[in-house]
Design an enzyme around this catalytic site. Sequence first.
Site, PDB file in Angstrom:
ATOM      1  N   CYS A  61      44.710  28.038  81.338  1.00 20.79           N
ATOM      2  CA  CYS A  61      44.046  26.602  81.788  1.00 20.79           C
ATOM      3  C   CYS A  61      45.085  25.699  82.711  1.00 20.79           C
ATOM      4  O   CYS A  61      46.149  25.773  82.398  1.00 20.79           O
ATOM      5  CB  CYS A  61      43.975  25.979  80.405  1.00 20.79           C
ATOM      6  SG  CYS A  61      43.623  24.388  80.477  1.00 20.79           S
ATOM      7  N   CYS A  75      46.937  22.971  80.544  1.00 23.76           N
ATOM      8  CA  CYS A  75      48.150  23.229  79.561  1.00 23.76           C
ATOM      9  C   CYS A  75      48.682  24.445  79.882  1.00 23.76           C
ATOM     10  O   CYS A  75      49.564  24.889  78.888  1.00 23.76           O
ATOM     11  CB  CYS A  75      47.496  22.948  78.205  1.00 23.76           C
ATOM     12  SG  CYS A  75      46.308  24.132  77.624  1.00 23.76           S
ATOM     13  N   GLU A 125      -3.131  18.788  97.626  1.00 27.92           N
ATOM     14  CA  GLU A 125      -2.822  18.491  96.233  1.00 27.92           C
ATOM     15  C   GLU A 125      -1.144  18.621  96.351  1.00 27.92           C
ATOM     16  O   GLU A 125      -0.751  19.513  97.001  1.00 27.92           O
ATOM     17  CB  GLU A 125      -3.201  19.438  95.209  1.00 27.92           C
ATOM     18  CG  GLU A 125      -4.732  19.112  95.085  1.00 27.92           C
ATOM     19  CD  GLU A 125      -5.095  20.342  94.227  1.00 27.92           C
ATOM     20  OE1 GLU A 125      -4.446  20.942  93.619  1.00 27.92           O
ATOM     21  OE2 GLU A 125      -6.546  20.545  94.014  1.00 27.92           O
ATOM     22  N   CYS A 138      39.802  27.454  77.534  1.00 26.72           N
ATOM     23  CA  CYS A 138      41.099  27.375  77.047  1.00 26.72           C
ATOM     24  C   CYS A 138      41.161  27.318  75.653  1.00 26.72           C
ATOM     25  O   CYS A 138      40.119  26.790  74.984  1.00 26.72           O
ATOM     26  CB  CYS A 138      41.567  26.127  77.558  1.00 26.72           C
ATOM     27  SG  CYS A 138      42.953  25.371  76.822  1.00 26.72           S
ATOM     28  N   ASP A 171       6.082  21.527  90.693  1.00 31.92           N
ATOM     29  CA  ASP A 171       7.206  22.442  90.570  1.00 31.92           C
ATOM     30  C   ASP A 171       7.359  22.590  88.892  1.00 31.92           C
ATOM     31  O   ASP A 171       8.455  22.101  88.419  1.00 31.92           O
ATOM     32  CB  ASP A 171       8.375  21.997  91.072  1.00 31.92           C
ATOM     33  CG  ASP A 171       9.455  23.213  91.443  1.00 31.92           C
ATOM     34  OD1 ASP A 171       8.967  24.333  91.204  1.00 31.92           O
ATOM     35  OD2 ASP A 171      10.680  22.915  91.653  1.00 31.92           O
ATOM     36  N   TYR A 191      -4.945  21.832  87.613  1.00 28.59           N
ATOM     37  CA  TYR A 191      -5.662  21.525  88.678  1.00 28.59           C
ATOM     38  C   TYR A 191      -6.637  23.038  89.192  1.00 28.59           C
ATOM     39  O   TYR A 191      -7.125  23.003  90.367  1.00 28.59           O
ATOM     40  CB  TYR A 191      -4.410  21.715  90.083  1.00 28.59           C
ATOM     41  CG  TYR A 191      -3.559  23.045  89.629  1.00 28.59           C
ATOM     42  CD1 TYR A 191      -3.717  24.458  89.563  1.00 28.59           C
ATOM     43  CD2 TYR A 191      -2.146  22.459  89.273  1.00 28.59           C
ATOM     44  CE1 TYR A 191      -2.824  25.264  89.274  1.00 28.59           C
ATOM     45  CE2 TYR A 191      -1.309  23.490  88.849  1.00 28.59           C
ATOM     46  CZ  TYR A 191      -1.411  24.877  89.057  1.00 28.59           C
ATOM     47  OH  TYR A 191      -0.706  25.829  88.587  1.00 28.59           O
ATOM     48  N   CYS A 223      45.038  21.109  73.956  1.00 28.20           N
ATOM     49  CA  CYS A 223      44.986  20.877  75.513  1.00 28.20           C
ATOM     50  C   CYS A 223      44.856  19.391  75.886  1.00 28.20           C
ATOM     51  O   CYS A 223      43.681  18.805  75.404  1.00 28.20           O
ATOM     52  CB  CYS A 223      43.843  21.768  75.969  1.00 28.20           C
ATOM     53  SG  CYS A 223      43.556  21.479  77.726  1.00 28.20           S
ATOM     54  N   LYS A 280       5.607  24.401 101.893  1.00 34.99           N
ATOM     55  CA  LYS A 280       6.694  24.106 101.024  1.00 34.99           C
ATOM     56  C   LYS A 280       7.557  23.049 101.747  1.00 34.99           C
ATOM     57  O   LYS A 280       7.795  23.303 103.117  1.00 34.99           O
ATOM     58  CB  LYS A 280       7.388  25.099 100.813  1.00 34.99           C
ATOM     59  CG  LYS A 280       6.802  26.139  99.837  1.00 34.99           C
ATOM     60  CD  LYS A 280       7.125  26.135  98.650  1.00 34.99           C
ATOM     61  CE  LYS A 280       8.208  27.338  98.196  1.00 34.99           C
ATOM     62  NZ  LYS A 280       8.526  27.448  97.119  1.00 34.99           N
ATOM     63  N   LYS A 340       2.015  20.327  95.077  1.00 35.18           N
ATOM     64  CA  LYS A 340       2.513  21.659  94.523  1.00 35.18           C
ATOM     65  C   LYS A 340       3.527  21.175  93.158  1.00 35.18           C
ATOM     66  O   LYS A 340       4.721  20.783  93.540  1.00 35.18           O
ATOM     67  CB  LYS A 340       3.194  22.461  95.576  1.00 35.18           C
ATOM     68  CG  LYS A 340       3.415  23.640  94.827  1.00 35.18           C
ATOM     69  CD  LYS A 340       3.459  24.752  96.045  1.00 35.18           C
ATOM     70  CE  LYS A 340       3.873  26.418  95.607  1.00 35.18           C
ATOM     71  NZ  LYS A 340       4.717  26.551  94.284  1.00 35.18           N
TER      72      LYS A 340
HETATM   73  S1  IVH Z   1      -3.743  26.517  92.751  1.00 39.37           S
HETATM   74  C1  IVH Z   1      -5.017  31.154  92.885  1.00 39.37           C
HETATM   75  N1  IVH Z   1      -2.511  24.242  92.700  1.00 39.37           N
HETATM   76  O1  IVH Z   1       2.207  27.292  92.447  1.00 39.37           O
HETATM   77  C2  IVH Z   1      -3.748  30.320  92.785  1.00 39.37           C
HETATM   78  N2  IVH Z   1      -1.281  26.106  92.029  1.00 39.37           N
HETATM   79  O2  IVH Z   1       3.498  29.297  94.331  1.00 39.37           O
HETATM   80  C3  IVH Z   1      -4.299  28.958  92.592  1.00 39.37           C
HETATM   81  N3  IVH Z   1       1.156  25.154  91.778  1.00 39.37           N
HETATM   82  O3  IVH Z   1       0.701  30.211  90.986  1.00 39.37           O
HETATM   83  C4  IVH Z   1      -3.133  28.149  92.380  1.00 39.37           C
HETATM   84  N4  IVH Z   1       0.835  23.270  91.998  1.00 39.37           N
HETATM   85  O4  IVH Z   1       1.529  27.976  89.547  1.00 39.37           O
HETATM   86  C5  IVH Z   1      -2.336  25.694  92.599  1.00 39.37           C
HETATM   87  N5  IVH Z   1      -1.724  21.964  92.760  1.00 39.37           N
HETATM   88  C6  IVH Z   1      -1.576  23.223  92.687  1.00 39.37           C
HETATM   89  C7  IVH Z   1      -0.239  23.680  92.281  1.00 39.37           C
HETATM   90  C8  IVH Z   1      -0.219  25.074  92.023  1.00 39.37           C
HETATM   91  C9  IVH Z   1       1.795  24.166  91.399  1.00 39.37           C
HETATM   92  C10 IVH Z   1       1.783  26.922  91.397  1.00 39.37           C
HETATM   93  C11 IVH Z   1       0.786  27.574  90.599  1.00 39.37           C
HETATM   94  C12 IVH Z   1       0.855  28.874  91.657  1.00 39.37           C
HETATM   95  C13 IVH Z   1       1.987  28.592  92.484  1.00 39.37           C
HETATM   96  C14 IVH Z   1       2.013  29.381  93.566  1.00 39.37           C
END
Ligand code: IVH
Length: 726
Positions: free
Chosen positions: A455, A458, A157, A477, A161, A272, A482, A361, A159
């Site tokens: 500055c 000026c 899935e 400043c 941010d 998720y 200015c 990552k 991740k």
């Molecule tokens: S599952 C038991 N799925 O990433 C932890 N986390 O770096 C299960 N995050 O704490 C987390 N996308 O806040 C899961 N598709 C995803 C995610 C995800 C972002 C975050 C989540 C987690 C952090 C860890």
Amino acid sequence: MASIEGKSCRAVGPVECRSTGQVPALNWNWRIVVWRDLPNLCAMTFAEAQRRHVRLAEELRQHDHAYYVMATPTLSDVEYDRLYRELLDLETAHPELTAADSPSQRVGGAALTAFQPVRHSVPMMSLDNTYSPDEVRAFVARVQKGLPGEALAWTVEPKVDGVAVTLRYEQGVFTVGATRGDGTTGDDITANLRTLRSLPLQIWRGFAPAVPAVLEVRGEVFLPVAGFKKLNAEREAAGEEPFVNPRNSAAGSLKQLDPKLVAERPLALVVYGIGVVEGIPGPSTQRELLALLTSFGFPTPERVWTASSADEILDRIAELDAVRRRFAYETDGAVVKLDSLRQRELLGATAKAPRWAMAFKYAAEQAETRLNAITIQVGRTGALTPVAELEPVFVGGSTVGRATLHNEDEIRRKDIRVGDRVVIEKAGEVIPAVVRVVVERRNGSEVEFAFPTVCPECGTPATRERTAAGDGVVWRCGNPDCPAKIRGRIEHWCSRGAMDIEGGGEVLVAQLVTAGMVRDVADLYRLRRDELSALERMGEKSADNFLEGIRVSRGRDLWRLIFGLGILHVGAGVAKALARAFPDLDELSRATAPELTGIDDVGAVIAASVEAWFGDPSNRDLIARLRAAGLQFNSSTYTPADAVPSGPLVGKTVVLTGTLPSLTREEAAAWIERLGGRVSSSVSKKTHYVLAGTDAGSKLEKAQTLGVTVLDEAAFRALVGTSGNP
Ligand code: IVH
């Protein structure tokens, strides 16, 4: 008897139904009434109103789901607003219809002073993460070893941010939302989360087989990239520090104590996972889990991949990398999860993270280059921002020659010196940044940067200030004249978001200022065609276009003018709120900070800034010259009917006690509210006045102990003068 038209007016007295002429029985404690298109409200029985309310709420919920979760709108904005308004009218007439999951309950909570702690019933763990494909293989082997002989299936899935949140639903209704915190205890941010239109206030019953007695949903709140860019443009225009990236802007937004401010940010949700589930059979795989959450109306990741071996997982991770930039949220990796919940159970978790999942990552793109110089940019508000001038280098999809160094502290913290080899990074919507110095490559010729205390434009001494957000220090400043500030102010005035004067860009403004033709925005209105066309690279046609832009700008709406003035902390949104409350610039210029604080969206910092700006004699002079130049000082969008009351009690809390000689308690309360004050039942340090009559008891004593001003009726009448009548 008053009748009010327009949006969000405060109630000022009994209002008759337009169609029947009767006065409906209303609760006089409500403060905001929407009183347009009232459909025969008073003629409706409670049962009819209740049925209509259920229908409307359902239609609005369906639309929110279609629009914010499925991205396929089903109603026009006008139609939506009409239904929403009807729902509000019904709730005003019958407050008992207002349940916690009504679509009207997204914004409305009062500002908090602090977030309450919430203990998570199932801990919110973090994930082990890696940048290395080999570690992904090792992880798969480890899991297989823990589950000997079992066939394994995986999901991959995005991740997301964002900011991790947990959402609790009881009997299908959203009750509590919290941040992750330390994993065991987070902050209760329920009121802020309610404002997210993609967050269902109740579990969607459309397709769901049954509604769970308890369901905890886990996911991420994010600010879509488009919203992030807009927010930052507004912050910069208001002289505020921009957010570094969308994640920080989402985190910063959720930390606001006032849900009304959160509601203005287009935050969104994606989920998720789950915590506690009661009352329905739980899902048995991640795929089932996501399908269930989707059927309950939650937004889930738009794509989830499946895999059955380490090689396949790595292929899916690469596929995700190829498409992830198209998602509305930023992704910093892939989450690999064991599909079967039974197998997860068998593996368990370490103290910090589950053994059945891992985050891969994606490395942010980095490049090494030379820092040739550090220059200082002076902004419209006089902030001195250091900029790294780099040997141009290709990174993250574009050539980067400059990177912001934010402020003096940042240079110190990273020990950045002129001539250093530096690693720069660009990921997603992040402004290119200097990550670190390659210290091994120093040869002794590098020079420490002495941050200027004057500055550079000026020569005026600069002063050191903490940022409004308290996250750093800026040098500013102090010279109001200015040239950099003058240029910035005029560019801002001409910008599209403000007075929208065509042709008034950076280059022309610099020419006008250098030539001494323009020193402030009022000078623009005295420019002549002959002097303009004499400027270098300025043809007659361009001069005419620019003059036409200036002419048209005289009639721009008041909020654009207010925004264009460049008052610290006054972005476009605040400028609109000010123009709505004071549709006449002269009135606004006389408003005091307490009056301004009574306006929605205007807090103490903004109010003080506005009051100070209009109090400055040179700004008063500027306003006089703009008036003489024929600019429109009245709003064409907002009328006095849109204004909130202004008066001696705006922003003041008053407590009533005892018997007053000539006013009943209700009369006194209504009078106070009409003057913009708030009536409270208990005395605290925050009480401004106690209005006391005979036989006043403990409230009077408490007021005296706390030093709160006590007024008798005569003193109260003297304070409010002839404003309004009881
Ligand atoms: S599952 C038991 N799925 O990433 C932890 N986390 O770096 C299960 N995050 O704490 C987390 N996308 O806040 C899961 N598709 C995803 C995610 C995800 C972002 C975050 C989540 C987690 C952090 C860890």
